[in-house]
Write a protein that holds these residues in place. Sequence first.
Motif, PDB file in Angstrom:
ATOM      1  N   LEU A   1       9.366  94.036  30.926  1.00 16.00           N
ATOM      2  CA  LEU A   1       8.565  92.823  30.780  1.00 16.00           C
ATOM      3  C   LEU A   1       8.410  92.161  32.148  1.00 16.00           C
ATOM      4  N   VAL A   2       7.176  91.897  32.523  1.00 16.83           N
ATOM      5  CA  VAL A   2       6.884  91.250  33.796  1.00 16.83           C
ATOM      6  C   VAL A   2       6.175  89.936  33.519  1.00 16.83           C
ATOM      7  N   ALA A   3       6.564  88.890  34.216  1.00 20.05           N
ATOM      8  CA  ALA A   3       5.877  87.600  34.079  1.00 20.05           C
ATOM      9  C   ALA A   3       6.080  86.810  35.361  1.00 20.05           C
ATOM     10  N   HIS A   4       5.154  85.892  35.614  1.00 22.52           N
ATOM     11  CA  HIS A   4       5.297  85.011  36.764  1.00 22.52           C
ATOM     12  C   HIS A   4       6.093  83.793  36.305  1.00 22.52           C
ATOM     13  N   ASN A   5       7.238  83.550  36.967  1.00 21.14           N
ATOM     14  CA  ASN A   5       8.225  82.585  36.451  1.00 21.14           C
ATOM     15  C   ASN A   5       8.671  83.034  35.062  1.00 21.14           C
ATOM     16  N   ALA A   6       9.260  84.234  35.036  1.00 17.60           N
ATOM     17  CA  ALA A   6       9.533  84.920  33.778  1.00 17.60           C
ATOM     18  C   ALA A   6      10.464  84.140  32.865  1.00 17.60           C
ATOM     19  N   GLY A   7      11.322  83.325  33.394  1.00 13.81           N
ATOM     20  CA  GLY A   7      12.234  82.570  32.547  1.00 13.81           C
ATOM     21  C   GLY A   7      11.515  81.701  31.542  1.00 13.81           C
ATOM     22  N   PHE A   8      10.358  81.145  31.934  1.00 16.10           N
ATOM     23  CA  PHE A   8       9.574  80.308  31.029  1.00 16.10           C
ATOM     24  C   PHE A   8       9.063  81.132  29.854  1.00 16.10           C
ATOM     25  N   ASP A   9       8.406  82.249  30.135  1.00 14.09           N
ATOM     26  CA  ASP A   9       7.793  83.055  29.080  1.00 14.09           C
ATOM     27  C   ASP A   9       8.841  83.692  28.176  1.00 14.09           C
ATOM     28  N   THR A  10       9.883  84.282  28.767  1.00 16.36           N
ATOM     29  CA  THR A  10      10.896  84.930  27.937  1.00 16.36           C
ATOM     30  C   THR A  10      11.677  83.915  27.119  1.00 16.36           C
ATOM     31  N   GLY A  11      11.829  82.702  27.642  1.00 17.65           N
ATOM     32  CA  GLY A  11      12.522  81.667  26.874  1.00 17.65           C
ATOM     33  C   GLY A  11      11.775  81.327  25.592  1.00 17.65           C
ATOM     34  N   PHE A  12      10.455  81.175  25.685  1.00 17.60           N
ATOM     35  CA  PHE A  12       9.653  80.884  24.495  1.00 17.60           C
ATOM     36  C   PHE A  12       9.668  82.056  23.512  1.00 17.60           C
ATOM     37  N   LEU A  13       9.536  83.276  24.013  1.00 11.65           N
ATOM     38  CA  LEU A  13       9.474  84.438  23.127  1.00 11.65           C
ATOM     39  C   LEU A  13      10.816  84.697  22.451  1.00 11.65           C
ATOM     40  N   ARG A  14      11.893  84.569  23.203  1.00 10.00           N
ATOM     41  CA  ARG A  14      13.226  84.785  22.619  1.00 10.00           C
ATOM     42  C   ARG A  14      13.511  83.745  21.538  1.00 10.00           C
ATOM     43  N   ALA A  15      13.196  82.488  21.811  1.00 11.67           N
ATOM     44  CA  ALA A  15      13.418  81.432  20.822  1.00 11.67           C
ATOM     45  C   ALA A  15      12.557  81.657  19.585  1.00 11.67           C
ATOM     46  N   ALA A  16      11.315  82.137  19.766  1.00 13.76           N
ATOM     47  CA  ALA A  16      10.437  82.392  18.628  1.00 13.76           C
ATOM     48  C   ALA A  16      10.992  83.518  17.756  1.00 13.76           C
ATOM     49  N   CYS A  17      11.529  84.549  18.372  1.00 14.11           N
ATOM     50  CA  CYS A  17      12.125  85.654  17.603  1.00 14.11           C
ATOM     51  C   CYS A  17      13.313  85.150  16.794  1.00 14.11           C
ATOM     52  N   ASP A  18      14.162  84.373  17.412  1.00 12.50           N
ATOM     53  CA  ASP A  18      15.326  83.830  16.693  1.00 12.50           C
ATOM     54  C   ASP A  18      14.882  82.951  15.528  1.00 12.50           C
ATOM     55  N   ARG A  19      13.852  82.169  15.752  1.00 17.15           N
ATOM     56  CA  ARG A  19      13.408  81.204  14.738  1.00 17.15           C
ATOM     57  C   ARG A  19      12.757  81.905  13.541  1.00 17.15           C
ATOM     58  N   HIS A  20      12.091  83.040  13.780  1.00 17.20           N
ATOM     59  CA  HIS A  20      11.333  83.689  12.709  1.00 17.20           C
ATOM     60  C   HIS A  20      11.970  84.994  12.222  1.00 17.20           C
ATOM     61  N   GLY A  21      13.225  85.237  12.622  1.00 18.72           N
ATOM     62  CA  GLY A  21      13.965  86.364  12.059  1.00 18.72           C
ATOM     63  C   GLY A  21      13.666  87.711  12.675  1.00 18.72           C
ATOM     64  N   TYR A  22      13.181  87.746  13.907  1.00 15.38           N
ATOM     65  CA  TYR A  22      12.946  89.015  14.600  1.00 15.38           C
ATOM     66  C   TYR A  22      14.018  89.204  15.679  1.00 15.38           C
ATOM     67  N   ARG A  23      14.392  90.450  15.887  1.00 16.83           N
ATOM     68  CA  ARG A  23      15.392  90.734  16.920  1.00 16.83           C
ATOM     69  C   ARG A  23      14.712  90.823  18.279  1.00 16.83           C
ATOM     70  N   TRP A  24      15.150  89.972  19.190  1.00 17.64           N
ATOM     71  CA  TRP A  24      14.614  90.032  20.555  1.00 17.64           C
ATOM     72  C   TRP A  24      15.162  91.289  21.225  1.00 17.64           C
ATOM     73  N   PRO A  25      14.317  92.198  21.696  1.00 19.52           N
ATOM     74  CA  PRO A  25      14.793  93.503  22.200  1.00 19.52           C
ATOM     75  C   PRO A  25      15.468  93.451  23.557  1.00 19.52           C
ATOM     76  N   ARG A  26      15.472  92.319  24.205  1.00 20.10           N
ATOM     77  CA  ARG A  26      16.108  92.149  25.521  1.00 20.10           C
ATOM     78  C   ARG A  26      15.626  93.206  26.522  1.00 20.10           C
ATOM     79  N   PRO A  27      14.332  93.280  26.736  1.00 19.44           N
ATOM     80  CA  PRO A  27      13.825  94.279  27.687  1.00 19.44           C
ATOM     81  C   PRO A  27      14.217  93.924  29.109  1.00 19.44           C
ATOM     82  N   PRO A  28      14.291  94.896  30.003  1.00 17.25           N
ATOM     83  CA  PRO A  28      14.463  94.572  31.423  1.00 17.25           C
ATOM     84  C   PRO A  28      13.319  93.654  31.853  1.00 17.25           C
ATOM     85  N   THR A  29      13.635  92.620  32.605  1.00 18.25           N
ATOM     86  CA  THR A  29      12.636  91.599  32.925  1.00 18.25           C
ATOM     87  C   THR A  29      12.504  91.448  34.437  1.00 18.25           C
ATOM     88  N   LEU A  30      11.260  91.415  34.895  1.00 19.92           N
ATOM     89  CA  LEU A  30      10.959  91.262  36.315  1.00 19.92           C
ATOM     90  C   LEU A  30      10.114  90.015  36.510  1.00 19.92           C
TER      91      LEU A  30
END
Length: 577
Positions: free
Chosen positions: A103-132
Amino acid sequence: MLPAAPQLSFDELGTPLREVTFVVVDLETTGGSADRDAITEIGAVKVRGGERMGELATLIDPATTVPPNIVALTGITTAMLRTAPPLPQVLPSLLEFLSGAVLVAHNAGFDTGFLRAACDRHGYRWPRPPTLCTARLARAVLTRAEAPSVRLGALAQLFGTRTRPVHRALADARATVEVLHHLLERIGNLGVQSLEELLALARDASAHRPTQRMRQQRRLAEHLPSAAGVYLFRGPGAEVLYVGTSGDLRRRVRSYFTASERRRRIREMVELAERVDTVVCAHALEAGVRELRLLAAHRPRYNRRSRHPDRGWWVVPTLETFPRLSVVTTGRDGALGPFGSRRAAAEAVEALLDAVPLRHCTQRIPARAPAGTPCVLFELGRCRAPCAGHQPAEHYAVAVEALRRLVEGRDDAALHALAAEVAALADRRRYESAARRRDRLAGLIVALERTQRLGTLAALPEVVGARPDGQGGWELATIRYGRLAGADVARRGTPPMPVVDALRQGAQVIIPGSGPLRGAPAEEVRLVYRWLTTGGTRLVHTEPNWAEPARGAAAWGAWVVRARPRPVRDPGATVLD
């Protein structure tokens, strides 16, 4: 998500960047926090080897209004989102799109933070991909004079990207892809060639950027073979600075001159090095043994641990009429060990004194007419006071013989007695005392088992083992008196027995020495034992038959697990760099 690399005895450089799939992600939000559905748009672009493989883009209904300032920034209005799917419907598609990729993102902490929280909230397992994070990567690759700012817009302008970021998810993701490709073009000058090095570079920013000297030193790896073996860094005076092993010598040595090398002492060593020598080996066991021998021979100063693989501590009875237990550095027949530290050996002494009624004092007792004064241990019933003549030598010899039989694995009655004492203390609700005695007994069992299994192997004139190499062939080794005497391989399609016969005939002649391990270094015997007893190794030949003691400590492994589920550390273990 990329599978985690297995923990091998050989170090590998990593995954080549041309084989890595990147998914560049960008999110637009209502400006709210990650603890609620605030995502309004997702854009993602999948690339591999510089080629675009696919895109994913969708608006998302956050079930709330979009603030005016966000509308002004992104152009996304509440009316545009009313017919869009909600986030729970979008997440499965996004997670599938991310599968097996970085997973690549500019200021990746922002994007992965939203996606990880959304997975937790809706019952999906966050796959914890390598992040750049491309912002962090840019700061590691570009100087501040070249890029005072690493905002996405500033980088897009610096590189002249065809797509300019406009605060819309897909457009910004496409711009980030172009920025990523420009940054990847730059990292070749830093010696970064693998995914692991790339992630390390971005994670540590500019702190571990290789120096000019380190980049120049890459020439030292040019002549090295791409084979398994041992490598030696040598300094200006041909002195050995560092010793290591690898499954691919050339790739491993090259990694020392890149951004992935972050150890300060190793970076210092690399700058001092004048050449790298290698020893090509048949397989991992031979490489490991040769490494141990080279460490013992050269004592390289940059190998932090195991520079003294031949050093150890032993517990032995002294050579007296009334022997006592002593901690020494040279084991002899009947010794317990080896231990990694003097403290561990001293703890074993306390455990042995629980098991056999030997004296605790260190005074020398004359063979005839001892006339000492009994100490308090005599009054407590923990010593029969041979120092005062209360115990004749022939009676004391019974305890010495019990110690010898316990260490050799011929009698475990003392272990049964100690286990019964632990149980009795627990029955009387003396739990702290029971726990102390239990832990001491567990440590003694581990030490006895190590002594017996290594001593048994070191006593065998010859053992030949064959381990599957994972490609239809066999790794072969001849062990004599606990030491590696020869190593070879029988590749797939090659009959192994003729190779075994040739290996036995050409193996090194080992003359056994004295002591529990017949003069063999403890770490080498331990390494050989592990190879013979793990990984599907088969015993092709033993002379005589390999048999461990029937009443040895190995039979007490189940007791140790039941009494103390937490693993008991082997006090004789040491760790290689």
